[in-house]
Design an enzyme around this catalytic site. Structure first.
Site: not given
Ligand code: SF4
Length: 346
Positions: A98, A111, A118, A122, A125, A336
């Site tokens: 995206e 963005c 990923c 995190c 996220c 975000c």
């Molecule tokens: Fe990856 Fe999400 Fe952490 Fe960014 S916030 S590094 S996209 S897991």
């Protein structure tokens, strides 16, 4: 039979090598660059100052890997979330990324994503919950910029979409080279911000090789608490990341900022603000507070507006420039931490 190469994303030097191999004059490489990046054509046939023979030969050996988004959702605040298919990675079944277009007065920021999913994990996220499905190429990254209807009106690019830029650094640096080089878009690197959780080897290389702004995802100044929400804290503690950043000069035009998502009862009190001030003392930087956007997949809560304002005021009163970032596109899951690579119809 050898496969065709993608011209889109190649540097002037790489195009010069290609032209030399094909016996084309050296200046043809500059002409191809202009068509790709300045005139933004998406077919070789459109390169009308190349001879018919050159265009025919180029079409035999190469293509322009541009493709339009497959979906667009529009927020009530004007933010648009574009969905791009990444065919190469379709085998995993997770092959979408995206890009979020954020108009704001005279500014229009895009963005963009650098990976499908990923690896960083995190916990707050949505992208991180999906796991990792593949790296984007420089062409995939640039396609997000060049193939939206608003491409001509963009003033800023932020690498804050899906993925960790320092984990796909070659492609990120190749794409920022196209954006900033005289043979590319010729943008100032200060129109581009690249984010990272703080992967130190990649960050060091990025700081040495690029003049783009850097945004570090900090989110908690207390090492043990940060480790709870960001696994990369174990390999690359935030104190070491900041020690690295202190070796660079931030008094010029290149900026360092820290992203700090506020979670109710976790990182939004005065003790955390005081620890953050201690961590950043003397570093020329800015802290952006981000409202956490609740998601069914994530077990955290949103800080109150009052808690965010108190936190901001404490930092500003103690010498750390701090602002609260306006939330955009929450109703279309474009804010975000909410990017998941799904079409509205999927
Ligand atoms: Fe990856 Fe999400 Fe952490 Fe960014 S916030 S590094 S996209 S897991």
């Amino acid at each position: 039979m050898t496969s065709k190469s993608n011209l889109f994303g190649l540097s002037l030097e790489e195009l010069q090598q290609l032209c030399a191999r094909e016996g084309f004059p050296r200046f043809t490489a500059k002409q191809i660059c202009d068509w790709l990046y300045k005139k933004r054509v998406d077919t070789i046939d459109a390169m009308t100052n190349l001879s018919l023979a050159q265009r025919a030969r180029l079409s035999e050996i190469a293509f322009i890997g541009r493709h339009a988004p497959v979906d667009c959702q529009v927020s009530k605040d004007g933010t648009k979330k574009y969905l791009f298919s990444v065919e190469r990675l379709a085998v995993s079944g997770k092959s979408y990324v995206e890009a979020v277009y954020i108009p704001d007065g005279d500014r229009a920021t895009l963005c963009i994503s650098c990976q499908v999913g990923c690896k960083m994990g995190c916990r707050f996220c949505v992208t991180g919950q999906q796991g990792f499905h593949g790296n984007l190429s420089a062409a995939d990254i640039l396609n997000q910029i060049f193939s939206i209807p608003e491409a001509d009106s963009l003033t800023n690019i932020v690498f804050m979409g899906m993925g960790e830029p320092m984990d796909n650094l070659d492609a990120v640096l190749r794409s920022t080279a196209v954006l900033t080089a005289p043979w590319g878009l010729g943008w100032s690197p200060h129109r581009i911000t690249v984010s990272t959780v703080g992967i130190i080897p990649g960050l060091k290389r990025f700081l040495d090789e690029s003049q783009c702004h850097v945004a570090v995802s900090l989110h908690n100044p207390v090492a043990a608490e940060r480790l709870d929400i960001m696994p990369m804290q174990k390999a690359y503690p935030i104190a070491d990341v900041i020690a690295l950043l202190r070796k660079y000069d931030w008094s010029g035009q290149r900026r360092i900022s820290f992203e700090y998502t506020m979670f109710r009862g976790m990182n939004d009190d005065t003790a955390h603000a005081a620890e953050l001030v201690r961590l950043l003392r003397g570093l020329y930087c800015r802290v952006n507070l981000i409202r956490f956007h609740a998601s069914p997949d994530v077990p955290f809560k949103t800080s109150s507006a009052q808690a965010m304002e108190r936190f901001r005021d404490y930092l500003n009163a103690h010498g750390v420039t701090c602002t609260i970032r306006a939330s955009r596109g929450e109703d279309i899951m474009a804010a975000c931490g909410l990017l998941a690579g799904q079409a509205s119809s999927v």
